[in-house]
Scaffold this motif. Sequence first.
Motif, PDB file in Angstrom:
ATOM      1  N   TYR A   1     -20.876  47.410 -33.510  1.00 30.16           N
ATOM      2  CA  TYR A   1     -20.990  48.802 -33.955  1.00 30.16           C
ATOM      3  C   TYR A   1     -19.808  49.321 -34.768  1.00 30.16           C
ATOM      4  CZ  TYR A   1     -24.895  48.752 -30.783  1.00 30.16           C
ATOM      5  OH  TYR A   1     -26.070  48.423 -30.158  1.00 30.16           O
ATOM      6  N   HIS A   2     -18.712  48.575 -34.818  1.00 28.16           N
ATOM      7  CA  HIS A   2     -17.534  49.065 -35.517  1.00 28.16           C
ATOM      8  C   HIS A   2     -17.021  48.093 -36.572  1.00 28.16           C
ATOM      9  CE1 HIS A   2     -17.647  51.215 -31.671  1.00 28.16           C
ATOM     10  NE2 HIS A   2     -17.113  52.208 -32.341  1.00 28.16           N
TER      11      HIS A   2
ATOM     12  N   HIS B   1     -18.536  47.383 -19.916  1.00 25.20           N
ATOM     13  CA  HIS B   1     -17.720  46.706 -18.909  1.00 25.20           C
ATOM     14  C   HIS B   1     -16.701  45.827 -19.634  1.00 25.20           C
ATOM     15  CE1 HIS B   1     -20.186  48.127 -15.634  1.00 25.20           C
ATOM     16  NE2 HIS B   1     -21.257  47.782 -16.318  1.00 25.20           N
ATOM     17  N   ALA B   2     -15.749  45.305 -18.902  1.00 25.09           N
ATOM     18  CA  ALA B   2     -14.670  44.514 -19.492  1.00 25.09           C
ATOM     19  C   ALA B   2     -15.195  43.342 -20.323  1.00 25.09           C
ATOM     20  CB  ALA B   2     -13.734  44.006 -18.400  1.00 25.09           C
ATOM     21  N   HIS B   3     -16.276  42.716 -19.891  1.00 22.73           N
ATOM     22  CA  HIS B   3     -16.798  41.564 -20.620  1.00 22.73           C
ATOM     23  C   HIS B   3     -17.701  41.955 -21.792  1.00 22.73           C
ATOM     24  CE1 HIS B   3     -20.193  42.439 -17.937  1.00 22.73           C
ATOM     25  NE2 HIS B   3     -20.943  41.780 -18.806  1.00 22.73           N
ATOM     26  N   GLN B   4     -17.932  43.254 -22.011  1.00 29.58           N
ATOM     27  CA  GLN B   4     -18.859  43.697 -23.049  1.00 29.58           C
ATOM     28  C   GLN B   4     -18.200  44.375 -24.248  1.00 29.58           C
ATOM     29  OE1 GLN B   4     -21.045  46.248 -20.357  1.00 29.58           O
ATOM     30  NE2 GLN B   4     -22.820  44.866 -20.396  1.00 29.58           N
ATOM     31  N   TRP B   5     -17.007  44.914 -24.093  1.00 30.13           N
ATOM     32  CA  TRP B   5     -16.469  45.773 -25.145  1.00 30.13           C
ATOM     33  C   TRP B   5     -16.218  45.054 -26.459  1.00 30.13           C
ATOM     34  CZ3 TRP B   5     -11.959  45.148 -27.708  1.00 30.13           C
ATOM     35  CH2 TRP B   5     -10.953  44.398 -27.100  1.00 30.13           C
ATOM     36  N   GLU B   6     -15.843  43.777 -26.434  1.00 29.77           N
ATOM     37  CA  GLU B   6     -15.594  43.069 -27.689  1.00 29.77           C
ATOM     38  C   GLU B   6     -16.875  42.911 -28.499  1.00 29.77           C
ATOM     39  OE1 GLU B   6     -13.420  39.701 -26.045  1.00 29.77           O
ATOM     40  OE2 GLU B   6     -11.641  40.415 -27.120  1.00 29.77           O
ATOM     41  N   ASP B   7     -17.998  42.703 -27.823  1.00 36.08           N
ATOM     42  CA  ASP B   7     -19.281  42.626 -28.514  1.00 36.08           C
ATOM     43  C   ASP B   7     -19.646  43.985 -29.112  1.00 36.08           C
ATOM     44  OD1 ASP B   7     -21.757  41.280 -29.280  1.00 36.08           O
ATOM     45  OD2 ASP B   7     -22.704  42.582 -27.786  1.00 36.08           O
ATOM     46  N   VAL B   8     -19.383  45.045 -28.377  1.00 35.34           N
ATOM     47  CA  VAL B   8     -19.625  46.404 -28.885  1.00 35.34           C
ATOM     48  C   VAL B   8     -18.766  46.653 -30.119  1.00 35.34           C
ATOM     49  CG1 VAL B   8     -19.350  48.863 -28.364  1.00 35.34           C
ATOM     50  CG2 VAL B   8     -20.374  47.335 -26.666  1.00 35.34           C
ATOM     51  N   LEU B   9     -17.514  46.262 -30.059  1.00 32.36           N
ATOM     52  CA  LEU B   9     -16.611  46.413 -31.201  1.00 32.36           C
ATOM     53  C   LEU B   9     -17.173  45.695 -32.420  1.00 32.36           C
ATOM     54  CD1 LEU B   9     -13.785  47.306 -32.326  1.00 32.36           C
ATOM     55  CD2 LEU B   9     -12.961  45.078 -31.535  1.00 32.36           C
ATOM     56  N   ALA B  10     -17.593  44.453 -32.246  1.00 33.10           N
ATOM     57  CA  ALA B  10     -18.119  43.663 -33.360  1.00 33.10           C
ATOM     58  C   ALA B  10     -19.441  44.221 -33.880  1.00 33.10           C
ATOM     59  CB  ALA B  10     -18.302  42.213 -32.915  1.00 33.10           C
TER      60      ALA B  10
ATOM     61  N   THR C   1     -20.642  57.493 -29.740  1.00 34.71           N
ATOM     62  CA  THR C   1     -20.312  56.243 -30.408  1.00 34.71           C
ATOM     63  C   THR C   1     -19.945  56.608 -31.833  1.00 34.71           C
ATOM     64  OG1 THR C   1     -21.023  53.948 -30.759  1.00 34.71           O
ATOM     65  CG2 THR C   1     -22.674  55.641 -31.144  1.00 34.71           C
ATOM     66  N   TYR C   2     -19.472  55.679 -32.603  1.00 35.45           N
ATOM     67  CA  TYR C   2     -18.961  55.973 -33.942  1.00 35.45           C
ATOM     68  C   TYR C   2     -19.952  56.817 -34.757  1.00 35.45           C
ATOM     69  CZ  TYR C   2     -16.795  55.201 -38.477  1.00 35.45           C
ATOM     70  OH  TYR C   2     -16.197  55.389 -39.697  1.00 35.45           O
TER      71      TYR C   2
ATOM     72  N   PHE D   1     -15.009  50.865 -20.330  1.00 37.15           N
ATOM     73  CA  PHE D   1     -14.294  50.884 -21.595  1.00 37.15           C
ATOM     74  C   PHE D   1     -15.118  51.575 -22.679  1.00 37.15           C
ATOM     75  CE2 PHE D   1     -12.877  47.501 -18.952  1.00 37.15           C
ATOM     76  CZ  PHE D   1     -11.502  47.504 -19.097  1.00 37.15           C
ATOM     77  N   HIS D   2     -14.399  52.149 -23.644  1.00 38.69           N
ATOM     78  CA  HIS D   2     -15.056  52.831 -24.759  1.00 38.69           C
ATOM     79  C   HIS D   2     -14.207  52.628 -26.008  1.00 38.69           C
ATOM     80  CE1 HIS D   2     -17.391  55.963 -26.834  1.00 38.69           C
ATOM     81  NE2 HIS D   2     -16.226  56.361 -27.327  1.00 38.69           N
ATOM     82  N   VAL D   3     -14.845  52.176 -27.091  1.00 36.58           N
ATOM     83  CA  VAL D   3     -14.167  52.031 -28.369  1.00 36.58           C
ATOM     84  C   VAL D   3     -14.252  53.371 -29.087  1.00 36.58           C
ATOM     85  CG1 VAL D   3     -14.100  50.836 -30.587  1.00 36.58           C
ATOM     86  CG2 VAL D   3     -14.726  49.573 -28.503  1.00 36.58           C
ATOM     87  N   ALA D   4     -13.105  53.879 -29.524  1.00 35.04           N
ATOM     88  CA  ALA D   4     -13.037  55.184 -30.181  1.00 35.04           C
ATOM     89  C   ALA D   4     -12.190  55.089 -31.441  1.00 35.04           C
ATOM     90  CB  ALA D   4     -12.403  56.206 -29.230  1.00 35.04           C
TER      91      ALA D   4
END
Length: 113
Positions: free
Chosen positions: A52-53, A41-50, A26-27, A5-8
């Motif tokens: 870095y974004h 990974h699926a269990h990590q993206w929400e932490d990345v969102l919080a 990344t942003y 997964f990647h937050v964009a």
Amino acid sequence: MSRIFHVATAADWEAARSSGSYTTSTYGVTLEEEGFLHASHAHQWEDVLARYHADCAEPLVLLEIETDLLGVDVVEEAVSGTGEAYPHVYGALDPAAVVGVRPVTAPSRRAGS
């Protein structure tokens, strides 16, 4: 098959769909500047969102990427201070490898925050 997964930003994703190549690591940081695209990974993206974004005022999307469709290397690498390994994509992302896109909201922009 493996999904990462990647937050964009929605704008970066739309530009990639038009150009045929996604190159935002990344942003605010390009593939050229960083050397790879950050993913999770699926269990990590929400932490990345919080992490870095959180202050991102732009609309965000979560890209679901099928690694078998990438055509570039994906390397699991430990990220200092997290105790976890994250997938790093060493090359531009072909939009055809993105099998799902959904809007996400940065935590600071959610109602009640």
